[in-house]
Design an enzyme around this catalytic site. Sequence first.
Site, mmCIF file in Angstrom:
data_model
loop_
_atom_site.group_PDB
_atom_site.id
_atom_site.type_symbol
_atom_site.label_atom_id
_atom_site.label_comp_id
_atom_site.label_asym_id
_atom_site.label_seq_id
_atom_site.Cartn_x
_atom_site.Cartn_y
_atom_site.Cartn_z
ATOM 1 N N HIS A 8 5.957 5.556 4.221
ATOM 2 C CA HIS A 8 5.500 4.240 4.690
ATOM 3 C C HIS A 8 5.668 4.162 6.208
ATOM 4 C CE1 HIS A 8 4.454 0.050 4.540
ATOM 5 N NE2 HIS A 8 5.631 -0.347 5.026
ATOM 6 N N ASP A 63 6.032 -5.001 9.559
ATOM 7 C CA ASP A 63 5.863 -4.187 8.350
ATOM 8 C C ASP A 63 4.731 -4.800 7.543
ATOM 9 O OD1 ASP A 63 5.992 -2.707 6.062
ATOM 10 O OD2 ASP A 63 8.135 -2.980 5.730
ATOM 11 N N CYS A 120 -1.040 1.584 5.215
ATOM 12 C CA CYS A 120 0.061 1.159 6.082
ATOM 13 C C CYS A 120 -0.085 1.766 7.485
ATOM 14 C CB CYS A 120 1.410 1.539 5.473
ATOM 15 S SG CYS A 120 1.562 3.311 5.080
#
Length: 498
Positions: free
Chosen positions: A389, A406, A457
Amino acid sequence: MGAVAINRKRSEESLNFNQQSTGTFRNSPYFQASKKRRFFFGMSEDSAKPASSSNPTISRISRYPDAKAPLRRQIHAPSRGILRYGSARSSVPKPNDYNGNDEIASGSFIARKYDDAKRTALNTLRFHTKDVEVVDLGDELDKEAVSEDSSVEEIEVVDCDEDEILVEENKIFQPSPSTCDVIKGNNLRVDDTSMMLDSLSIDRDVNDASSLEAYKKLLESAEKRNSKLEALGFEIVLNEKRLEQLRLSRPKPVEKRAEVPLEPFIPLTEDEEAEVYSAFSGRNRSKVLATHENSNIDITGKVLRCLTPSSWLNDEVINVYLELLKERETREPKKYLKCHFFSTFFYKKLVSESGYNYKAVRRWTLQKKLGYALIDCDMIFVPIHRGVHWTLAVINNKDSKFLYLDSLNGVDPMILNALAKYLGDEAKEKSGKNIDVSSWGMEFVEDLPQQQNGYDCGMFMLKYIDFFSRGLGLCFSQEHMPYFRLRTAKEILRLRAD
């Protein structure tokens, strides 16, 4: 002879019975002798007596004279006078009004009757204390003592005259003037229940059931009023809430959305799309499609394929794109913010398994190499790779705070703490300045575009950096990701970020 004997026996029994009953009831207070005297016409009382006869029955009857009435006929019970509030207008007969030897038994009866009458008269009086103001509520408390629509309470009372007296046993008191002042006319009016309770003086020495009942009814009336006030208060609160809901339900004026800039969303031409799809083809997997000389990174077809849909971004593509953003700023410094873009390997060197290590990255920011001091930049971008991630940390020198972004809305304070320590060491090492980072804010940005899948991501992280370096807000979403993949591939192939 048999009939004569029977009659004689029956006459004797009846005489004996009369004699016994007369002797028994004569001493009773309930016995009253005949009030009429016998009169004999044509002869005197003495001559009326029968002469002695040889007949024993007749002689026996003649020996018993007629009973005489010991008392005149009078009413033995006292006449009940008209008893009004504070007065007793009737006169009560007393036992000493009667005389006579045979009147002693009757006197005790009259005395009992007198005591009963006196007790009845005293019980009739509600309050009989001289120093206490008295109000007789009477039977009017069977009605509502308090009007439902008015704050004035009306209670029926008996009129009070100054010449009326209070009788208590053998004592006579004149009513106090304050009592008559309280009672005016036939109605007693007070402003509220508290004044009514104060106006009623209850003698604690007198256990009067009616007075306690009146007090209870007054308390009940006050409680009814309190319940109504509570109901009104509840209605007020309810109406206020309804009004607030109506205000909220009103259509709000349409807020003008911030104008979305065109530059970050310029569509690709047909030639540009064809070039990108050709680079994604299998025949170009091992072919070097672009080489960035400053960073010495080669982009092959296999590396570039990470920008195809549903693929994870790799380090080479990310680092090349960050180099292109720095070159864009250099070309047009007035159009973009002054930023520094660390590579994806910086944070791994700064914070390794052994912990924080500034010496491992001390030479990464030499001024001879960069051409500027790190503390002079508006923003410093640090890509963070957390296994599978990608996230972004930002040192915002312009606003004196540390940001963490995030796309899955995660939080990691350790990252920001490490960067805060690094900034202090960097400023002291390169510029000889002491920066008090303890006063800086640390913000985990929540209101930002979020990814809706498990593979975008890296693309979200690059676009966070792109829009911040432009000085723009994050005005994109998940639906823009396919376009951003194609555009990033086009900019890498041409080694120019737009």
